[in-house]
Motif scaffolding. Structure first.
Motif, short mmCIF file in Angstrom:
data_model
loop_
_atom_site.label_atom_id
_atom_site.label_comp_id
_atom_site.label_asym_id
_atom_site.label_seq_id
_atom_site.Cartn_x
_atom_site.Cartn_y
_atom_site.Cartn_z
N GLU A 31 -5.13 -1.50 3.32
CA GLU A 31 -4.05 -0.51 3.33
C GLU A 31 -4.00 0.23 4.67
O GLU A 31 -2.92 0.46 5.23
CB GLU A 31 -4.26 0.48 2.18
CG GLU A 31 -3.96 -0.13 0.81
CD GLU A 31 -4.50 0.70 -0.33
OE1 GLU A 31 -4.08 0.46 -1.48
OE2 GLU A 31 -5.37 1.56 -0.09
N PHE A 45 1.32 3.90 3.02
CA PHE A 45 0.04 3.19 3.03
C PHE A 45 -1.13 4.12 3.34
O PHE A 45 -2.26 3.87 2.90
CB PHE A 45 0.12 2.02 4.02
CG PHE A 45 1.06 0.94 3.58
CD1 PHE A 45 0.65 -0.04 2.69
CD2 PHE A 45 2.37 0.92 4.02
CE1 PHE A 45 1.51 -1.04 2.27
CE2 PHE A 45 3.25 -0.07 3.60
CZ PHE A 45 2.82 -1.04 2.72
N ASP A 93 0.00 0.65 -3.97
CA ASP A 93 0.12 -0.11 -2.72
C ASP A 93 1.15 -1.22 -2.84
O ASP A 93 1.97 -1.43 -1.94
CB ASP A 93 -1.23 -0.69 -2.34
CG ASP A 93 -1.21 -1.36 -0.97
OD1 ASP A 93 -0.50 -2.36 -0.80
OD2 ASP A 93 -1.89 -0.85 -0.05
#
Length: 488
Positions: A113, A193, A49
């Motif tokens: 996310e 993401f 991430d």
């Protein structure tokens, strides 16, 4: 004198690994292996991430109509807020155990996310990255302690190198998705993401299915035998012991922060703006920059594993010094060439050194830490170092805007930021700083920190690594002193 100095960095013979690596590997149980893999995966998905932004700086700049230097603000915010997460989740882990705090941490990461993939404005994006910084700050301390404290002491150097390179693996996986998926989806950078959320949620499920660390299970069993304490009493003990730890080890805390400041400048200064450096200063395509990034992470993964294993034999500090010297040796190859093959080779060997040195960090911090606070102490030191080095990408971006060079791409001469010079200077200075700080620091090579008290037991705060007994953990020794019916 030089020989005497080198000998001082190598652990005493009685603390060195005596050829037991293969034997220790064969002794691993399925649960120990699963706990290690869970810790490694947690750090991998966290890094995935984080580097979603580094890989998309130019794309994000176009999407939000901002300059690349403004986009790097998101990286800075993430690094700044990681310290808060390290404190919160580190305390929860040392107080309540590794399992459920890490599970909750991963679920929060997954939620952020998903939220990041739906933002519409640049302020929303910055807010999401700041929140992710809090969540990311908790992962490293919990992941490292989960992975290492369940391993035999003979494997902790190798395990340290492998678990730390979850960071490079996350970067590598993000690069692969960016290379193979993003060009073929209408979602663009947001798809990175989506993939990160899938990885985090899967790791959270695995953590929920994996047993708690044996250290905490033994401590709870021993407490039950001895009459136990109410939850409120254990919390009071925990607070008292935390204060005692800070009072007894405040100098060690400062040293650990100084060490991790240097390490975080080393990694973020050599990685966060690397794809942008190749595209802007060297004129490579996004595809070529991503491939070079993948090659560099292959160097990082191999360097981390080799350095971690070597540290079992030649010591933690000496291993760090050797690999940082490699960093200095390969800076010219990293920044001077103009061809893809030469730059990719430079990236491989530079990250071999950078992440090789980093591969020793988890076990060095764990062995250095007050033993009852193996999640809080390393995590907070790591993330405070991150906070101090948070502006590394922006420093390089600003430096590049003031130090410029010319390149010719497709017959057209351009005046561009000279990120090569900026990064070379920064990494050279940081490498020299780290060598000095590492040599001056402590080393508790091969200590059985699993034999220490947990943070909710009286007297844990003043424990020192050199006072931790060798051999069987304290809780096992005490449990074996009880009758079988008492244990039941």
């Amino acid at each position: 004198m030089a020989l005497r100095f080198l000998r001082s960095l190598i652990p005493r013979r009685e603390k060195r690994n005596n050829g037991g690596t293969l034997r220790a590997l064969r002794s691993l149980t399925f649960i120990q292996l699963l706990q290690f893999v869970t810790g490694w995966l947690a750090w991998t998905c966290d890094a995935f991430d984080f580097f979603c932004v580094a890989l998309s700086v130019n794309t994000l700049a176009e999407d939000f109509d901002k300059k690349p230097g403004q986009i790097t603000t998101a990286i800075t915010l993430t690094l700044l807020f990681r310290s808060l997460g390290a404190v919160v989740f580190g305390i929860l882990s040392d107080r309540f155990g590794r399992k459920w705090p890490l599970f909750a941490n991963l679920v929060i990461v997954c939620s952020i996310e998903i939220g990041t993939s739906f933002v519409k404005t640049f302020p929303q994006f910055l807010a999401a990255r700041a929140l992710f910084g809090v969540a990311m700050g908790g992962i490293w301390g919990l992941a490292a302690s989960t992975a290492l404290e369940n391993l035999p002491v003979e494997l902790r150097g190798l395990g340290s190198g492998i678990v730390q390179q979850g960071y490079a693996c996350g970067y590598l996986l993000a690069s692969m998705v960016n290379l193979t998926v993003i060009p073929h989806t209408s979602h663009g950078w947001r798809a990175l993401f989506y993939a990160a959320a899938c990885l985090s949620s899967s790791t959270a499920i695995l953590r929920a299915l994996t047993p708690e660390s044996a250290v905490f299970l033994r401590a709870k069993a021993l407490e039950k035998i001895n009459g136990g304490h109410a939850t409120g009493d254990k919390t009071k003990i925990f607070i008292k012991e935390t204060k005692a730890m800070l009072k007894a080890h405040w100098k060690l805390c400062i040293y650990a922060i100084l060490l991790m400041t240097g390490f975080n400048f080393l990694s973020h200064g050599s990685q966060d703006l690397y794809p942008t450096y190749l595209e802007t200063s060297k004129g490579f395509s996004t595809h070529s920059a991503t491939v070079a990034t993948m090659i560099s992470n292959c160097g990082a993964i191999s360097g981390g594993a080799i350095a971690g294993w070597a540290s079992q034999y030649i010591g933690r500090r000496l291993t760090i010094v050797i690999f940082i010297l490699l960093v200095g040796a390969f800076i010219p190859l990293w920044i001077l060439p103009t061809s893809f093959s030469a730059l990719a080779a430079g990236a491989f060997f530079l990250q071999f050194g950078v992440q090789g040195a980093w591969g020793v960090v988890p076990i060095q911090l764990a062995e250095m830490s007050p033993p009852a606070f193996r999640a809080t102490f390393p995590g907070v030191a790591y993330q405070l170092g991150n906070m101090i080095s948070a502006a590394s990408a922006q420093i390089e971006a600003v430096g590049g805007s003031n130090i410029r060079t010319t390149i010719t791409v497709g017959g057209v001469t351009k005046n561009v930021p000279d990120y090569a010079t900026v990064q070379g200077i920064l990494i050279g200075v940081v490498a020299a700083y780290l060598i000095i700080v590492t040599i001056l620091g402590p080393e508790n090579h091969g200590t059985h920190f699993e034999s220490a008290k947990t943070a909710f037991e009286g007297g844990a705060g003043a424990d020192e690594m050199q006072n931790v007994g060798m051999g069987k953990p304290r809780s096992i020794r005490e449990l074996e002193g009880k009758d079988d019916d008492e244990v039941v």
